[in-house]
Design a protein around this motif. Structure first.
Motif, PDB file in Angstrom:
ATOM      1  N   TYR A 196       0.849  -1.193   0.000  1.00 49.37           N
ATOM      2  CA  TYR A 196       0.000   0.000   0.000  1.00 49.37           C
ATOM      3  C   TYR A 196       0.881   1.239   0.000  1.00 49.37           C
ATOM      4  O   TYR A 196       2.080   1.181   0.312  1.00 49.37           O
ATOM      5  N   GLU A 211      -0.508   6.928   2.748  1.00 50.41           N
ATOM      6  CA  GLU A 211      -1.786   6.687   3.409  1.00 50.41           C
ATOM      7  C   GLU A 211      -1.640   6.698   4.930  1.00 50.41           C
ATOM      8  O   GLU A 211      -2.610   6.896   5.657  1.00 50.41           O
ATOM      9  N   VAL A 223      -4.371   2.216   8.986  1.00 49.15           N
ATOM     10  CA  VAL A 223      -3.721   1.877   7.714  1.00 49.15           C
ATOM     11  C   VAL A 223      -2.616   0.846   7.947  1.00 49.15           C
ATOM     12  O   VAL A 223      -2.446  -0.088   7.160  1.00 49.15           O
ATOM     13  N   ARG A 260      -5.249  -0.056   4.585  1.00 51.43           N
ATOM     14  CA  ARG A 260      -6.103   0.927   3.918  1.00 51.43           C
ATOM     15  C   ARG A 260      -6.859   1.743   4.965  1.00 51.43           C
ATOM     16  O   ARG A 260      -6.971   1.344   6.122  1.00 51.43           O
ATOM     17  N   LYS A 261      -7.398   2.889   4.503  1.00 42.64           N
ATOM     18  CA  LYS A 261      -8.146   3.768   5.401  1.00 42.64           C
ATOM     19  C   LYS A 261      -9.557   3.256   5.657  1.00 42.64           C
ATOM     20  O   LYS A 261     -10.086   3.394   6.752  1.00 42.64           O
ATOM     21  N   ASN A 262     -10.172   2.712   4.619  1.00 40.59           N
ATOM     22  CA  ASN A 262     -11.558   2.272   4.717  1.00 40.59           C
ATOM     23  C   ASN A 262     -11.599   0.864   5.297  1.00 40.59           C
ATOM     24  O   ASN A 262     -11.356  -0.121   4.592  1.00 40.59           O
TER      25      ASN A 262
END
Length: 233
Positions: free
Chosen positions: A138, A142, A198, A203-205
Motif C-alpha cells: 500500500y 496513506e 492503515v 487501507r483507510k476504509n
C-alpha cells in the motif's frame, strides 16, 4: 441462476427479487422472507407491465453487474441474518479462496463487516486483511494523518507500538489507551487512529479500529506497525 449464486446472492434474497419483478404487495413492502411472500401473495398484486431486469456483463465491479434492487435486497437480507448464520455462510467462501480460517475467527470477523457487504463474496475484499499473513503493498502516504506529516505519522506509530505492547487487547482498554496517547502527543484522536488503521489493515476504509485490533491480536498488530514504520523511514 448460478451467476447470482456464485456472485454471493442469498437464495432467499434472489427469490424475494424475482417475486417483486412481476408482483407487489398491497403495502409496497420490498424486503420479505419466503413465508411473508407466501402469505402476502394475491393475484390482484400481479403487475400488467413487463418486468425489467438490469444486468451488465462485463461491468466495472461485480456489484454493478446486477440490478441495483437485487443488490440492495441482498444487503438487507444479509443484515437480517444472525451473526452465527452469516458467519456460517461466509466461511466456505473464505476457505475456497485459500484462507484456512477457523469458525471461531470467522465468527469474530463477521459482525465487523456485516454492515459493509452487499454480496457474500464481498467478504474477500472487506475482510481480507484479517486472513492474510502479509498485507498487500500500500502507499506509505496513506499512513500520514489528515493535516499531518511524516513526522507525525512516525510519532503516532512509535507511541502506538508502546501502547499496544502493554495494553490488554480489549475494546474499551484499547480505546482509552490510544485516546490518552493522542492527548500526550497533542494531536486529535483521528490523527492518532488513521496511521494505526492503515498500518494494521493496509487501507483507510476498514471496520472500527478497536474491534479490528481486538480480532487481529497483539502479535499481528505490532508486526504490521513495525512494517509501517519501515515504510516511512
Amino acid at each position: 441462476m448460478t451467476t447470482y449464486r456464485d456472485a454471493g446472492f442469498l437464495a432467499e434474497a434472489f427469490i424475494n427479487f424475482l417475486c417483486l419483478l412481476g408482483w407487489s404487495p398491497k403495502n409496497d413492502r420490498e424486503q420479505m422472507a419466503l413465508a411473508e411472500l407466501q402469505d402476502a401473495f394475491t393475484l390482484e398484486g400481479i403487475n400488467r407491465a413487463n418486468a425489467v431486469v438490469n444486468f451488465k456483463d462485463p461491468a466495472p465491479t461485480p456489484e454493478e453487474t446486477f440490478d441495483p434492487k437485487a443488490v440492495w435486497l441482498n444487503a438487507e437480507h444479509i443484515r437480517s441474518l444472525s451473526v452465527e448464520e452469516l458467519s456460517a455462510r461466509l466461511l466456505p467462501i473464505v476457505r475456497e479462496a485459500g484462507f484456512p480460517v477457523d469458525p471461531a475467527k470467522m465468527l469474530k470477523v463477521t459482525p465487523l463487516i456485516r454492515e459493509r457487504i452487499k454480496l457474500l463474496r464481498d467478504v474477500l475484499t472487506a475482510a481480507d486483511f484479517f486472513f492474510v499473513d502479509q498485507l498487500p503493498s500500500y502507499d506509505p502516504l496513506e499512513l500520514i494523518p489528515q493535516k499531518g506529516d511524516v513526522a507525525m505519522a512516525l510519532n503516532v506509530l512509535k507511541r502506538a507500538r508502546e501502547v499496544l505492547g502493554e495494553t490488554e487487547f480489549k475494546h474499551d482498554l484499547l480505546d482509552q489507551a490510544l485516546r490518552a496517547a493522542a492527548q500526550e502527543l497533542g494531536i486529535k484522536a483521528g490523527q492518532m487512529f488513521q496511521p494505526i488503521r492503515v498500518a494494521v489493515c493496509g487501507r483507510k476504509n476498514a471496520p472500527p479500529l478497536f474491534e479490528t485490533l481486538e480480532v487481529l491480536g497483539r502479535e499481528t498488530s505490532l508486526a504490521r506497525i513495525e512494517q509501517a514504520l519501515e515504510k516511512l523511514q
